[in-house]
Motif scaffolding. Structure first.
Motif, PDB file in Angstrom:
ATOM      1  N   ASN A  27      49.143  57.047  -4.417  1.00 56.16           N
ATOM      2  CA  ASN A  27      49.444  57.950  -3.309  1.00 56.16           C
ATOM      3  C   ASN A  27      48.164  58.505  -2.686  1.00 56.16           C
ATOM      4  N   ARG A  28      47.192  58.839  -3.521  1.00 55.83           N
ATOM      5  CA  ARG A  28      45.913  59.349  -3.021  1.00 55.83           C
ATOM      6  C   ARG A  28      45.190  58.280  -2.207  1.00 55.83           C
ATOM      7  N   ILE A  29      45.180  57.063  -2.713  1.00 56.74           N
ATOM      8  CA  ILE A  29      44.518  55.961  -2.016  1.00 56.74           C
ATOM      9  C   ILE A  29      45.184  55.701  -0.671  1.00 56.74           C
ATOM     10  N   LEU A  30      46.514  55.675  -0.657  1.00 59.80           N
ATOM     11  CA  LEU A  30      47.241  55.443   0.584  1.00 59.80           C
ATOM     12  C   LEU A  30      46.997  56.572   1.581  1.00 59.80           C
ATOM     13  N   SER A  31      46.932  57.782   1.086  1.00 58.18           N
ATOM     14  CA  SER A  31      46.682  58.929   1.948  1.00 58.18           C
ATOM     15  C   SER A  31      45.289  58.838   2.568  1.00 58.18           C
ATOM     16  N   GLU A  32      44.311  58.478   1.783  1.00 60.99           N
ATOM     17  CA  GLU A  32      42.949  58.336   2.290  1.00 60.99           C
ATOM     18  C   GLU A  32      42.876  57.210   3.320  1.00 60.99           C
ATOM     19  N   ASP A  34      45.295  56.143   5.242  1.00 61.34           N
ATOM     20  CA  ASP A  34      45.950  56.615   6.460  1.00 61.34           C
ATOM     21  C   ASP A  34      45.046  57.551   7.246  1.00 61.34           C
ATOM     22  N   ALA A  35      44.331  58.412   6.544  1.00 63.04           N
ATOM     23  CA  ALA A  35      43.425  59.348   7.214  1.00 63.04           C
ATOM     24  C   ALA A  35      42.295  58.596   7.919  1.00 63.04           C
ATOM     25  N   VAL A  36      41.755  57.587   7.271  1.00 65.90           N
ATOM     26  CA  VAL A  36      40.689  56.783   7.875  1.00 65.90           C
ATOM     27  C   VAL A  36      41.230  56.035   9.095  1.00 65.90           C
ATOM     28  N   SER A  37      42.423  55.502   8.968  1.00 66.10           N
ATOM     29  CA  SER A  37      43.045  54.777  10.070  1.00 66.10           C
ATOM     30  C   SER A  37      43.291  55.689  11.265  1.00 66.10           C
ATOM     31  N   GLU A  38      43.797  56.885  11.020  1.00 64.88           N
ATOM     32  CA  GLU A  38      44.039  57.845  12.104  1.00 64.88           C
ATOM     33  C   GLU A  38      42.728  58.258  12.767  1.00 64.88           C
ATOM     34  N   ALA A  39      41.696  58.456  11.986  1.00 69.17           N
ATOM     35  CA  ALA A  39      40.391  58.831  12.537  1.00 69.17           C
ATOM     36  C   ALA A  39      39.843  57.702  13.413  1.00 69.17           C
ATOM     37  N   ARG A  40      40.007  56.466  12.956  1.00 69.37           N
ATOM     38  CA  ARG A  40      39.532  55.305  13.717  1.00 69.37           C
ATOM     39  C   ARG A  40      40.296  55.201  15.041  1.00 69.37           C
ATOM     40  N   GLU A  41      41.613  55.379  14.988  1.00 70.11           N
ATOM     41  CA  GLU A  41      42.418  55.309  16.205  1.00 70.11           C
ATOM     42  C   GLU A  41      42.034  56.412  17.194  1.00 70.11           C
TER      43      GLU A  41
END
Length: 75
Positions: A27-32, A34-41
């Motif tokens: 869950n922590r890995i997936l959350s991180e 997602d956060a990186v993906s949102e920042a990139r977008e």
């Protein structure tokens, strides 16, 4: 008998704890991720807006330059 039951339950508790830890890590890995993906977008969208703004300014400047009357040269 309680001592026997307790030792029989230890592997189950250990297995549950291990599974729970793995789940929390996932869950922590997936959350991180997602956060990186949102920042990139968000960064991509911001850069796209800046690029389109710059292109619009360049097109407006080119149109203004083309609309200016040509100067007559000296003879």
């Amino acid at each position: 008998m309680t001592a026997h039951s307790k030792t029989a339950a230890d592997p189950a508790v250990s297995l549950f704890s291990k599974t729970q830890t793995q789940s929390m890590s996932l869950n922590r890995i997936l959350s991180e991720r997602d956060a990186v993906s949102e920042a990139r977008e968000a960064k991509t969208a911001r850069l796209r807006e800046l690029r389109l703004e710059k292109e619009a300014e360049e097109m407006a400047a080119a149109a203004a330059l083309a609309a200016q009357p040509k100067r007559a040269g000296k003879r």
